[in-house]
Design an enzyme around this catalytic site. Structure first.
Site, mmCIF file in Angstrom:
data_model
loop_
_atom_site.group_PDB
_atom_site.id
_atom_site.type_symbol
_atom_site.label_atom_id
_atom_site.label_comp_id
_atom_site.label_asym_id
_atom_site.label_seq_id
_atom_site.Cartn_x
_atom_site.Cartn_y
_atom_site.Cartn_z
ATOM 1 N N ARG A 255 0.860 -1.200 0.000
ATOM 2 C CA ARG A 255 0.000 0.000 0.000
ATOM 3 C C ARG A 255 0.889 1.240 0.000
ATOM 4 N NH1 ARG A 255 -3.796 0.114 5.021
ATOM 5 N NH2 ARG A 255 -4.611 -1.682 3.863
ATOM 6 N N HIS B 44 1.440 -2.377 5.589
ATOM 7 C CA HIS B 44 1.243 -2.638 4.164
ATOM 8 C C HIS B 44 2.262 -1.885 3.311
ATOM 9 C CE1 HIS B 44 -2.551 -4.959 3.986
ATOM 10 N NE2 HIS B 44 -2.929 -4.260 5.047
ATOM 11 N N ASP C 90 -3.988 -8.451 3.125
ATOM 12 C CA ASP C 90 -5.366 -8.671 3.556
ATOM 13 C C ASP C 90 -5.919 -9.749 2.642
ATOM 14 O OD1 ASP C 90 -5.040 -6.554 5.302
ATOM 15 O OD2 ASP C 90 -6.201 -5.135 4.092
ATOM 16 N N GLU D 164 -8.097 -7.620 13.212
ATOM 17 C CA GLU D 164 -8.608 -7.872 11.867
ATOM 18 C C GLU D 164 -8.293 -9.308 11.448
ATOM 19 O OE1 GLU D 164 -8.000 -3.293 10.195
ATOM 20 O OE2 GLU D 164 -6.556 -4.845 9.627
ATOM 21 N N HIS E 170 -5.931 -9.791 8.200
ATOM 22 C CA HIS E 170 -4.677 -9.040 8.080
ATOM 23 C C HIS E 170 -3.499 -9.853 8.625
ATOM 24 C CE1 HIS E 170 -2.464 -5.016 8.596
ATOM 25 N NE2 HIS E 170 -1.717 -5.847 9.295
#
Length: 202
Positions: A71, A116, A123, A181, A184
């Site tokens: 990311r 990320h 994910d 999460e 994740h």
């Protein structure tokens, strides 16, 4: 793209993906800065571990679906700007029904410096190899709620079992879970533990 970063699907044949932040189907309600194509990027080290995870999943009758990998930092900055904008309600019911936008950061669902951006966090979820359907997990990607935590109450036994399948697969292949999460996972031996990259996904 940096030499050590690749499109995951080029190294892992047959892996499925749906890069949520390149689409309108995410908590911001529109494509996010830095995601210029619907592909998943990661380090070569990440891909090697994911290939092992895919093989392990297949032995249990599952495949992997990736929602996010590398990311760009500019995407994280975009999330920060979005969190400060007035609430319009478009994605609240689905993604953050019980908190305000700003609380996403306070409660650990979104980070100002994301793992990320180091290139070795993913994910993901499971799908049934026979039907092609996503495995029920008790809440979707980026549901920012206690229901998404590992060990959450309020999900069915089947959903809890599927989460445990995913966790056991990923941990056996060198990944660490994130408590808040279920989707994740970060590579324990990530090659760039202190570097936050910002090249776009093109």
């Amino acid at each position: 793209m940096r030499d050590d970063f690749v499109f995951v699907d080029e190294l892992i044949p047959g892996i499925r993906w749906d890069a949520k932040y390149a689409t309108w189907d995410n908590f911001t309600g529109k494509p996010v800065d830095g995601y210029l194509t619907n592909r998943i990027v990661g380090t070569r080290t990440l891909c090697a571990a994911l290939e092992r995870a895919q093989e392990k999943a297949e032995s249990l009758g599952f495949g992997l679906v990736l929602w996010d990998g590398y990311r760009p930092q500019r995407a994280v900055d975009c999330f920060l700007r979005w969190s400060r904008q007035p609430e319009d309600g478009r994605t609240k019911a689905r993604h953050y029904p019980n908190i305000d936008r700003a609380e996403m950061f306070e409660k650990g669902y979104v980070a100002a410096k994301s793992g990320h951006s180091r290139g070795s966090t993913v994910d993901l979820t499971l799908y049934d190899l026979t039907t092609g359907e996503l495995a029920p997990m008790g809440g979707g990607h980026d549901l920012m709620d206690s229901l998404s935590h590992h060990g959450a109450a309020g999900i069915t036994q089947a959903e809890a079992t599927n989460r445990e399948h995913l966790r056991s697969i990923m941990e056996a292949c060198g990944f660490a879970a994130y408590a808040c999460e279920w989707w994740h996972y970060t590579l324990r031996a990530e090659p760039y533990p202190d570097t936050y990259f910002d090249f776009p996904i093109t």
